[in-house]
Motif scaffolding. Structure first.
Motif, PDB file in Angstrom:
ATOM      1  N   UNK A  43       0.737  -1.160  -0.146  1.00 39.16           N
ATOM      2  CA  UNK A  43       0.123   0.097  -0.134  1.00 39.16           C
ATOM      3  C   UNK A  43       0.928   1.315  -0.021  1.00 39.16           C
ATOM      4  N   UNK A  44       2.164   1.179   0.388  1.00 33.67           N
ATOM      5  CA  UNK A  44       3.072   2.301   0.318  1.00 33.67           C
ATOM      6  C   UNK A  44       3.524   2.366  -0.928  1.00 33.67           C
ATOM      7  N   UNK A  45       3.227   1.588  -1.838  1.00 31.34           N
ATOM      8  CA  UNK A  45       4.142   1.517  -3.308  1.00 31.34           C
ATOM      9  C   UNK A  45       3.742   2.783  -4.146  1.00 31.34           C
ATOM     10  N   UNK A  46       2.572   3.046  -4.433  1.00 31.50           N
ATOM     11  CA  UNK A  46       2.270   3.988  -5.443  1.00 31.50           C
ATOM     12  C   UNK A  46       2.981   5.639  -5.144  1.00 31.50           C
ATOM     13  N   UNK A  47       2.539   5.882  -3.810  1.00 33.93           N
ATOM     14  CA  UNK A  47       3.277   7.286  -3.759  1.00 33.93           C
ATOM     15  C   UNK A  47       4.764   7.324  -3.686  1.00 33.93           C
ATOM     16  N   UNK A  48       5.402   6.299  -3.507  1.00 35.40           N
ATOM     17  CA  UNK A  48       6.875   6.010  -3.553  1.00 35.40           C
ATOM     18  C   UNK A  48       7.222   6.110  -5.187  1.00 35.40           C
ATOM     19  N   UNK A  49       6.625   5.517  -5.984  1.00 33.39           N
ATOM     20  CA  UNK A  49       6.752   5.346  -7.319  1.00 33.39           C
ATOM     21  C   UNK A  49       6.317   6.702  -8.154  1.00 33.39           C
ATOM     22  N   UNK A  50       5.386   7.614  -7.539  1.00 35.98           N
ATOM     23  CA  UNK A  50       5.121   8.846  -8.077  1.00 35.98           C
ATOM     24  C   UNK A  50       6.274   9.749  -7.856  1.00 35.98           C
ATOM     25  N   UNK A  51       6.749   9.580  -6.548  1.00 39.14           N
ATOM     26  CA  UNK A  51       7.989  10.681  -6.244  1.00 39.14           C
ATOM     27  C   UNK A  51       9.071  10.417  -6.915  1.00 39.14           C
ATOM     28  N   UNK A  52       9.343   8.968  -7.163  1.00 47.97           N
ATOM     29  CA  UNK A  52      10.726   8.729  -7.672  1.00 47.97           C
ATOM     30  C   UNK A  52      10.104   7.696  -9.010  1.00 47.97           C
ATOM     31  N   UNK A  53       9.888   8.216  -9.876  1.00 49.74           N
ATOM     32  CA  UNK A  53       9.226   7.447 -11.048  1.00 49.74           C
ATOM     33  C   UNK A  53      10.442   6.633 -11.875  1.00 49.74           C
ATOM     34  N   UNK A  54      11.658   7.278 -11.727  1.00 44.67           N
ATOM     35  CA  UNK A  54      12.659   6.512 -12.322  1.00 44.67           C
ATOM     36  C   UNK A  54      13.073   5.084 -11.748  1.00 44.67           C
ATOM     37  N   UNK A  55      12.408   4.849 -10.741  1.00 43.66           N
ATOM     38  CA  UNK A  55      12.732   3.616 -10.021  1.00 43.66           C
ATOM     39  C   UNK A  55      11.763   2.429 -10.549  1.00 43.66           C
ATOM     40  N   UNK A  56      12.352   1.340 -10.378  1.00 48.35           N
ATOM     41  CA  UNK A  56      11.450   0.010 -10.575  1.00 48.35           C
ATOM     42  C   UNK A  56      11.219  -0.621  -9.332  1.00 48.35           C
ATOM     43  N   UNK A  57       9.946  -1.172  -9.256  1.00 50.46           N
ATOM     44  CA  UNK A  57       9.769  -1.963  -7.954  1.00 50.46           C
ATOM     45  C   UNK A  57       9.261  -3.492  -8.048  1.00 50.46           C
ATOM     46  N   UNK A  58       9.986  -4.394  -7.273  1.00 56.18           N
ATOM     47  CA  UNK A  58       9.902  -5.573  -7.408  1.00 56.18           C
ATOM     48  C   UNK A  58       9.282  -6.420  -6.097  1.00 56.18           C
ATOM     49  N   UNK A  59       8.283  -7.296  -6.189  1.00 54.63           N
ATOM     50  CA  UNK A  59       7.715  -7.864  -5.228  1.00 54.63           C
ATOM     51  C   UNK A  59       8.613  -8.938  -4.834  1.00 54.63           C
ATOM     52  N   UNK A  60       9.244  -9.070  -3.664  1.00 58.91           N
ATOM     53  CA  UNK A  60      10.198 -10.285  -3.381  1.00 58.91           C
ATOM     54  C   UNK A  60       9.721 -10.844  -2.020  1.00 58.91           C
ATOM     55  N   UNK A  61       9.953 -12.194  -1.780  1.00 56.72           N
ATOM     56  CA  UNK A  61       9.732 -12.906  -0.686  1.00 56.72           C
ATOM     57  C   UNK A  61      11.104 -13.248  -0.036  1.00 56.72           C
ATOM     58  N   UNK A  62      11.394 -12.716   0.912  1.00 58.99           N
ATOM     59  CA  UNK A  62      12.754 -12.930   1.635  1.00 58.99           C
ATOM     60  C   UNK A  62      13.280 -14.385   2.261  1.00 58.99           C
ATOM     61  N   UNK A  63      11.896 -14.932   2.526  1.00 60.68           N
ATOM     62  CA  UNK A  63      11.673 -16.240   3.135  1.00 60.68           C
ATOM     63  C   UNK A  63      12.173 -17.248   1.921  1.00 60.68           C
ATOM     64  N   UNK A  64      11.405 -17.144   0.809  1.00 62.38           N
ATOM     65  CA  UNK A  64      11.644 -18.000  -0.091  1.00 62.38           C
ATOM     66  C   UNK A  64      12.608 -17.722  -1.379  1.00 62.38           C
ATOM     67  N   UNK A  65      12.788 -16.462  -1.448  1.00 58.97           N
ATOM     68  CA  UNK A  65      13.580 -15.911  -2.451  1.00 58.97           C
ATOM     69  C   UNK A  65      12.842 -15.823  -3.746  1.00 58.97           C
ATOM     70  N   UNK A  66      11.818 -15.876  -3.798  1.00 57.31           N
ATOM     71  CA  UNK A  66      10.990 -15.842  -5.135  1.00 57.31           C
ATOM     72  C   UNK A  66      10.890 -14.125  -5.425  1.00 57.31           C
ATOM     73  N   UNK A  67      11.261 -13.890  -6.709  1.00 58.83           N
ATOM     74  CA  UNK A  67      11.027 -12.465  -7.127  1.00 58.83           C
ATOM     75  C   UNK A  67      12.569 -11.937  -7.663  1.00 58.83           C
TER      76      UNK A  67
END
Length: 257
Positions: A43-67
Motif C-alpha cells: 500500500x506504500x508503493x504508489x506514492x513512492x513510485x510517483x515521487x521517484x518515477x525512475x525507479x523500478x519496484x519488485x515484489x520479493x519474498x525474502x523467506x523463499x527468495x521468490x522475485x
C-alpha cells in the motif's frame, strides 16, 4: 561508462524510502539506475513510485527468495545492494521466528548474489546489534542504533521513536520511559550519508571492502532523556514522564536495538 545499478531491498521501509529519495536526487558524477523490493507494504508503493518515477519496484519474498530472478531479467544484476529489510520488533519476531530468521539473516538474498558469475557486487547490510557470520567478499555491515527523523514520502505504519513520544505526551497523560537503558540515536539522513559514501567509494574507486561499522549518533541518552528533549521542544510538562527501569518490563526474549 556504464550507469551503475543500485537495488534497495526493503525500499518501502523507513530507511529504504529516505535512501531511495537521496539516490534519486544525485545529479553529479554518479547518477544511478534504481530499483527496490517490497513485500508487506504494497500500500506504500504508489506514492513512492510517483515521487521517484525512475525507479523500478519488485515484489520479493525474502523467506523463499521468490522475485529475485525477475529483478535480474528486468533490471539487470545490481552493482550495489543495500539491504534495509528487517523484522525488529521482538513480539513480531517471536510470533513468526522462521520469517524473522529468514529476513534478518538474509540467506535467500546472499544465495541470489552468490549466483552471479562475477561476485563483486557491494552488499551493504543494515543490522542491529546481532551480527551474523557470512562469506560474501564485498560488504559493509552497518550496526545502527535507534534511527530517528522525519516521516517518509509514503508514511510507514511502523511507530517512529520521536513521533511516538510526541504523540503520547500530547495526550497529557503520564507515560513510562526507561531511565537505565541507553542508546546513541542516529539521524536518518546521517545514516543515508554514510551509505551514499560507501556506494561512492565502491563505484568511483572500485575497491572491495569488508567493513563492520557501528552507526550511532554523538549523544548517549536514555529513553527518559529522549522524552525530556521532546517535551522541552514541544512545550509539554516533564511531569508526564514517569521513570522506570528497563528490567521492569517484559518485551519478549529477543532484544531489538
Amino acid at each position: 561508462m556504464e550507469t551503475k545499478r543500485v537495488l534497495v531491498v526493503g525500499g518501502t521501509g523507513y530507511l529504504g524510502q529516505h535512501l531511495l529519495l537521496s539516490l534519486s536526487q544525485i545529479k553529479d558524477n554518479a547518477p544511478y539506475d534504481l530499483a527496490f523490493t517490497y513485500h508487506s507494504n504494497s500500500n506504500l508503493l504508489q506514492p513512492l513510485l510517483d515521487a521517484i518515477p525512475q525507479s523500478l519496484a519488485f515484489h520479493v519474498d525474502l523467506v523463499t527468495g521468490d522475485g529475485f530472478q525477475s529483478i535480474a531479467s528486468k533490471f539487470g544484476l545490481p552493482h550495489v545492494v543495500v539491504n534495509c529489510a528487517a523484522l525488529s520488533v521482538p513480539r513480531v519476531c517471536e510470533k513468526d521466528p522462521d520469517a524473522a530468521m529468514s529476513i534478518n539473516v538474509p540467506n535467500s538474498l546472499v544465495n541470489w548474489l552468490s549466483s552471479f558469475e562475477e561476485r563483486d557486487t557491494l552488499l551493504i547490510h543494515l543490522s542491529t546489534d546481532q551480527v551474523y557470520e557470512g562469506s560474501w567478499p564485498n560488504f559493509a555491515i552497518l550496526r545502527s542504533s535507534i534511527i530517528f527523523g522525519p516521516q517518509t514520502i509514503s508514511p510507514v505504519p511502523k511507530s517512529l521513536p520521536i513521533q511516538w513520544i510526541d504523540g503520547v505526551l500530547s495526550k497529557k497523560e503520564q507515560v513510562e520511559f526507561f531511565h537505565d537503558e541507553f542508546r546513541c540515536p542516529v539521524y536518518v539522513k546521517d545514516v543515508v550519508t554514510i551509505i551514499l559514501s560507501l556506494i561512492n567509494k565502491w563505484v568511483i574507486e572500485g575497491k572491495q571492502m569488508k567493513l563492520l561499522l557501528n552507526v550511532g549518533g554523538p549523544d548517549r541518552v536514555s529513553r527518559v532523556q529522549m522524552a525530556e528533549t521532546v517535551a522541552h521542544v514541544r512545550g509539554y510538562s516533564t511531569s508526564l514522564i514517569k521513570q522506570v527501569s528497563a528490567s521492569s518490563v517484559y518485551r519478549g526474549s529477543l532484544i531489538a536495538s
